[in-house]
Design an enzyme around this catalytic site. Structure first.
Site, short mmCIF file in Angstrom:
data_model
loop_
_atom_site.label_atom_id
_atom_site.label_comp_id
_atom_site.label_asym_id
_atom_site.label_seq_id
_atom_site.Cartn_x
_atom_site.Cartn_y
_atom_site.Cartn_z
NE ARG A 1 26.21 57.08 65.17
CZ ARG A 1 26.32 56.95 66.50
NH1 ARG A 1 25.90 57.91 67.29
NH2 ARG A 1 26.85 55.87 67.01
CG HIS B 1 33.26 69.57 55.95
ND1 HIS B 1 32.75 69.09 57.14
CD2 HIS B 1 33.84 70.75 56.22
CE1 HIS B 1 33.04 69.96 58.11
NE2 HIS B 1 33.69 70.98 57.58
C1 GAR Z 1 25.13 69.52 54.36
O1 GAR Z 1 25.38 70.90 54.40
C2 GAR Z 1 26.41 68.75 54.53
O2 GAR Z 1 27.51 69.34 53.91
C3 GAR Z 1 26.55 68.77 56.01
O3 GAR Z 1 25.26 68.57 56.53
C4 GAR Z 1 24.32 69.07 55.57
C5 GAR Z 1 23.34 67.97 55.25
O4 GAR Z 1 22.25 68.45 54.51
N1 GAR Z 1 27.47 67.77 56.48
C6 GAR Z 1 28.18 67.86 57.57
O5 GAR Z 1 28.12 68.82 58.31
C7 GAR Z 1 29.07 66.67 57.85
N2 GAR Z 1 29.79 66.87 59.07
P1 GAR Z 1 21.36 67.43 53.66
O6 GAR Z 1 20.91 66.32 54.62
O7 GAR Z 1 20.19 68.27 53.20
O8 GAR Z 1 22.19 66.91 52.54
#
Ligand code: GAR
Length: 193
Positions: A92, A110
């Site tokens: 979000r 990120h």
């Molecule tokens: C992770 O790769 C994180 O870096 C990314 O979502 C994934 C969550 O995985 N975040 C984004 O893309 C933020 N815009 P997780 O729920 O297993 O930690």
């Protein structure tokens, strides 16, 4: 120990890494609360199994009223006496109000080597560009999306036959090492007397 709340939207593998590191005897922080905007997020059960309070605050009933949703999130953060907020796959956008409320105490991970590839689909974009290295970034959150000051980065190699999925798995493993380390360092620096 510095009291950290983690905001998630999904699987919560970074959240789990943060909780585990925070439960080591010498950790400078502990995760005291997990909040998800999605009641079905797998990370909620993982957090509870690790003994961490986890609450879902569904954003959908609020429609376009981001501030209304965030007010409930903020109430939970305050009730848990949160000192640092760590976003971990929280999908979000935050309002300027919440970003300002937590200025210099709000971090994110990120899945790219910022400033390359802010936003979504980072791995597909890195592959399309022919990059030979990819990685992840821990940064302070400011009003601009994925724009805040960088705290730490980790690199991984891009392999010849990588797909967005295979690359994302390699980057995710790097995230699990980087995020707890960067958060611990940040807590020590930020709260050193
Ligand atoms: C992770 O790769 C994180 O870096 C990314 O979502 C994934 C969550 O995985 N975040 C984004 O893309 C933020 N815009 P997780 O729920 O297993 O930690």
């Amino acid at each position: 120990r510095v009291r950290v709340a983690v905001l998630i939207s999904g699987a919560g593998s970074n959240m789990a890494a943060l909780i585990d590191a925070g439960q080591r005897p010498d950790a400078p922080y502990e995760v005291v609360l997990v909040v998800s905007n999605d009641p079905d997020a797998g990370g909620l059960a993982i957090a509870r199994a690790k003994g961490v309070a986890a609450v879902a605050i569904d954003h959908r009933p609020f429609g376009k009223d981001r501030a209304g949703h965030e007010a409930l999130v903020q109430a939970q953060l305050a009730a848990a006496e949160t000192q640092i907020v760590a976003l971990a796959g929280y999908m979000r956008l935050l309002t300027p109000w919440l970003v300002g409320r937590w200025a210099d105490r709000l971090v994110n991970i990120h899945p790219s080597l910022l400033p390359r590839y802010p936003g979504l689909d980072t791995h597909a974009r890195a592959l399309a560009a022919g990059d030979s290295v990819a990685g992840c970034t821990v940064h302070l959150v400011t009003e601009g999306v994925d724009e805040g000051p960088i705290l730490a980065q980790a690199q991984v190699s891009v392999l010849k036959d990588d797909t967005p999925t295979s690359l994302s798995q390699r980057v995710l493993a790097a995230e699990h090492a980087l995020y707890p380390e960067a958060l611990a360092r940040f807590c020590i620096d930020r709260f050193r007397p």
